[in-house]
Write an enzyme that holds these catalytic residues in place. Structure first.
Site, PDB file in Angstrom:
ATOM      1  CD  GLU A 120     113.441  10.945 102.787  1.00 52.64           C
ATOM      2  OE1 GLU A 120     114.337  11.743 103.122  1.00 52.64           O
ATOM      3  OE2 GLU A 120     112.542  11.217 101.978  1.00 52.64           O
ATOM      4  CG  ASP A 158     109.046  15.489 100.674  1.00 50.73           C
ATOM      5  OD1 ASP A 158     109.297  16.514 101.322  1.00 50.73           O
ATOM      6  OD2 ASP A 158     109.917  14.714 100.247  1.00 50.73           O
ATOM      7  CD  GLU A 194     113.280  18.522  97.954  1.00 53.75           C
ATOM      8  OE1 GLU A 194     113.127  18.928  99.112  1.00 53.75           O
ATOM      9  OE2 GLU A 194     113.404  17.316  97.664  1.00 53.75           O
TER      10      GLU A 194
HETATM   11  O1  GCW Z   1     111.967  16.320 100.576  1.00 55.42           O
HETATM   12  C1  GCW Z   1     112.848  15.358 100.997  1.00 55.42           C
HETATM   13  C2  GCW Z   1     114.137  15.760 100.396  1.00 55.42           C
HETATM   14  C3  GCW Z   1     115.334  15.245 101.113  1.00 55.42           C
HETATM   15  C4  GCW Z   1     115.200  15.626 102.562  1.00 55.42           C
HETATM   16  C5  GCW Z   1     113.922  15.014 103.121  1.00 55.42           C
HETATM   17  C6  GCW Z   1     113.673  15.449 104.553  1.00 55.42           C
HETATM   18  C7  GCW Z   1     116.974  16.209 104.056  1.00 55.42           C
HETATM   19  O2  GCW Z   1     114.145  15.348  99.053  1.00 55.42           O
HETATM   20  O3  GCW Z   1     116.464  15.835 100.538  1.00 55.42           O
HETATM   21  O4  GCW Z   1     116.324  15.221 103.306  1.00 55.42           O
HETATM   22  O5  GCW Z   1     112.823  15.453 102.381  1.00 55.42           O
HETATM   23  O6  GCW Z   1     112.907  16.383 104.736  1.00 55.42           O
HETATM   24  O7  GCW Z   1     114.220  14.870 105.454  1.00 55.42           O
END
Ligand code: GCW
Length: 722
Positions: A201, A280, A308
């Site tokens: 990311e 995720d 989240e």
């Molecule tokens: O789930 C995603 C989140 C990001 C997060 C990433 C991760 C901290 O949307 O906000 O970043 O995973 O776990 O690195």
């Protein structure tokens, strides 16, 4: 009475024993004694007998840590309980009283480490002049046996060290990590170690130099080694710019594809930190196959306490049952029983508690931190025991309170799944935006790889070996066999593993499409039930928390209807197959704002269309607007439900009137994560006990404020249940 070190106990273990009417707490180390004392307090609070105590407790795994995604400016990535307890304005918070409270809370659960900054790292965390800020926090957590841990940026040798490279094999870089780590340990001798998110990311990583994740992890591991520190290297590595048109591409494969070839190459103080599922933190995922793949590498499971994708603390969702399914899942490595919990040496939870009084923004969400800590200590505890313990410690021992709240918590994950993403669809939320409201197609046709590939013929990702992405082949043969065939694949994961027509018949006997409709109605109905169940506790729970939880549950029930209508209408339009029970698309008593008499209000198309009833809403471009509805039903006492939009960029005012009499007025000033008219801002005001006769005029007046246009979706006139 506190005793000295006890023999034959693992580190952090303790013993409680009643001797001659006195209770003796012995621990294998200081932490063990502290944990024993907290356990004793818990027993007192829940009313367990103490007369004949004889109990030994040892943690299942040595590492039980929380991670925080706190930024140094005091904001929190994916935090829903207010600002950071650690940071403010680029430095440690002047008043660390809440960190002290937090340390005590963590100790009461046996949690022994906390990372204090975001894995999306501000490299300043390693700047030499920043060290005193870290020391203040470490000093505050230390008395509670909580080790401080830092998230570090893999590019730090360049970004803070001023080198012209961060190549992990470059001698300058190796020397830099060593010197930096020595410097930190001089200030914080009991630092737990570092966490690294690399090549993920947008974070830099070893790929910049054609190096492997093992090269990257080991350079840091070797700097930590002399100090006994650990490096947690995240398995969350994937390409977020994948071509969605290629049906063989699959984000779920990424962790295993990346780390499988490196098994055996990591130093012994490297821990690969693996999210429970391969995508995720979605509402339902299989466990990550990587837990079964790595044989010569230490691993930890990463769970997400902060909600989240799970309603962001506006929805009650108790995650312990989900975590237990992951921890108990049998990977069948080498054909033998291999539960995930037997593979991991650490349990890590993304906590993101904030300054709010209740830490997480919702009283009920606290149960997730509690449950995380209890499971990290002993993954064999039952979800019910944990839910009941938490309820007793939080709301007291009244049996009706304990049963009502524990029952609600225990079914809440299934309920949330029912209305947000059943059958392994993952959470049908706005994945390119706030991860909160419903937006069925947000996950399609982009590089993020959370595809569910719904079209007019069918739905689901084909991850089979035979015809799909081959993801299923990453599991052991026994597990792969189960998932590969639609005959043995569990319904709950069917659409995660397979692409099927809407008419496919599930094990339950229902078609996929009818299950999608039914689960959304059942989920919304269950969320409405929570409100009734909670109301039965009035006067049994203190008034303040009673009201706060009631408001939260009423809101959740309203949002569950938004989800229900959005998802079921989306699939009705996609599949063309009507709901056998005639509910989808038919809403008795509902009157659309766009069909009302409008004075000033203008009709708009809402994006995505499923976020508003009929795909449209009205908004007010003037100082004040009016929508007039004509009631034509039978005379009687009714409830009027006004669905309007409450964004975060203003506080519009509303009034509802019948025949000129004001029934209710309110201001739309809720805290929601959107500035636009969409499902996240969709809000409900219910007004009970209203006498209506045919021909009555129901007026809703809206006064915009700031960017908020007093938008309306519909009103509903329904029988009053009260
Ligand atoms: O789930 C995603 C989140 C990001 C997060 C990433 C991760 C901290 O949307 O906000 O970043 O995973 O776990 O690195």
């Amino acid at each position: 009475m506190l005793g000295g070190p006890a023999a034959n106990l693992k580190p952090d273990g303790y013993r409680l024993k009643t001797i001659d009417g006195k209770i003796v707490v012995t621990g294998s180390n200081d932490r063990g004694v502290l944990y024993g004392a907290f356990t004793l307090l818990r027993k007192v609070a829940v009313g367990e007998p103490l007369a004949n105590l004889d109990e030994r407790q040892e943690p299942r795994v040595p590492v039980r840590w929380v991670n925080h995604w706190d930024n140094l400016d005091g904001s929190i990535e994916r935090g829903y309980g207010g600002r950071s307890i650690f940071w403010d304005n680029g430095a440690s918070r002047a008043d660390l009283a809440r960190v002290n409270d937090y340390g005590r809370m963590l100790a009461s659960l046996g949690i022994n480490g906390a990372s204090i900054n975001n894995v999306n790292v501000n490299p300043r965390i390693l700047a030499p002049d920043f060290l005193p800020e870290i020391m203040r926090i470490a000093d505050t957590l230390r008395p509670w046996g909580v080790r401080t841990v830092l998230s570090v940026d893999f590019g730090s040798p360049q970004k803070v060290g001023g080198l012209n490279t961060f190549d992990p094999l470059d001698p300058k870089v190796i020397a830099w990590w060593k010197a930096k780590t020595d410097e930190i340990y001089r200030a914080v001798p009991d630092l737990g170690g570092f966490i690294i998110k690399a090549d993920s990311e947008g974070r830099v990583g070893p790929s910049a130099y054609g190096r492997t994740h093992a090269d990257a992890a080991n350079v840091v591991a070797r700097a930590l080694k002399p100090h006994g520190g650990l490096i947690f290297y995240r398995g969350f590595v994937y390409d977020n710019k994948m071509d969605w048109r290629n049906l063989k591409n699959d984000r779920a494969r990424a962790a295993d594809d990346n780390f499988r070839p490196l098994d055996g190459e990591f130093d012994d103080n490297v821990v690969i930190q693996i999210k429970n599922g391969p995508i995720d933190f979605q509402v339902r995922e299989p466990v990550s196959p990587l837990f079964g793949t790595l044989r010569k590498t230490t691993q930890a499971i990463e769970l997400q306490i902060t909600q989240e994708y799970m309603g962001q603390a506006r929805h009650t969702v108790f995650l312990v049952p989900m975590w237990k399914e992951a921890l108990d899942f049998d990977l069948r490595v080498g054909g033998r029983a291999t539960p995930v919990k037997a593979r991991v040496n650490g349990v890590v939870g993304v906590s993101n508690a904030g300054l709010d009084d209740n830490w997480f923004g919702n009283h009920m969400s606290q149960a997730n931190l509690y449950g995380f800590g209890r499971l990290a200590w002993n993954p064999d505890l039952s979800a019910r025991q944990i839910a009941e313990e938490w309820t007793r410690l939080t709301f007291g021992n009244d049996p009706k309170v304990v049963k009502t709240i524990a029952d609600m918590q225990l079914k809440s994950w299934r309920t949330y799944e029912d209305y947000t993403g059943p059958l392994g669809l993952q959470t049908l939320t706005d994945i390119v935006g706030n991860h909160y409201g419903v937006a069925v197609e947000a996950s399609e046709r982009n590089g993020w790889g959370q595809w569910h590939r719904a079209d007019e013929k069918g739905v689901g990702m084909d991850r089979t070996v035979a015809t799909g992405t081959g993801f299923i082949g990453q599991y052991s043969p026994a597990v792969a066999r189960m998932y590969e065939s639609v005959v043995t694949c569990p319904d709950d994961l069917l659409l995660f593993m397979h692409h099927v027509p809407y008419s496919h018949v599930l094990h339950s006997g229902k078609t996929v499409i009818q299950y999608l409709y039914d689960s959304h109605y059942e989920g919304a109905e269950a969320a409405g039930g929570y409100v009734r169940e909670w109301k039965s506790l009035q006067s049994r729970v203190d008034e303040r928390r009673y009201q706060e939880v009631l408001m939260q549950l009423e809101y959740q029930a309203g949002q569950a209807e938004v989800w229900r209508d959005a998802v079921s209408n989306w699939f009705l339009r996609a599949s063309g197959i009507p709901d056998a029970k005639g509910r989808v698309g038919h809403y008795p008593g509902r009157m659309e704002a766009e069909s009302a008499g409008l004075d000033g209000y203008k009709t708009i198309d809402v994006t995505p269309w499923e976020a508003a009833s009929g795909g449209k809403a009205v908004e007010c471009p003037a100082a004040r607007c009016v929508a007039t509805f004509r009631y034509d039903g039978a005379p009687g006492i009714y409830r009027i439900r006004v669905r309007y939009f409450d964004q975060s960029n203003g506080a519009a005012h509303f009034r509802a009137l019948v025949g000129g009499r004001v029934l209710a007025e309110w201001t739309a000033d809720d805290r929601v994560p959107t500035r636009t008219i969409d499902s996240s801002s969709s809000a409900l005001r219910a007004i009970s006990g209203i006498m209506l006769r045919p021909g009555d005029e129901i007026r809703v007046e809206g006064t915009p404020d700031g960017g908020e246009t007093a938008a309306l979706d519909y009103i509903e006139v329904v029988r009053d249940e009260n």
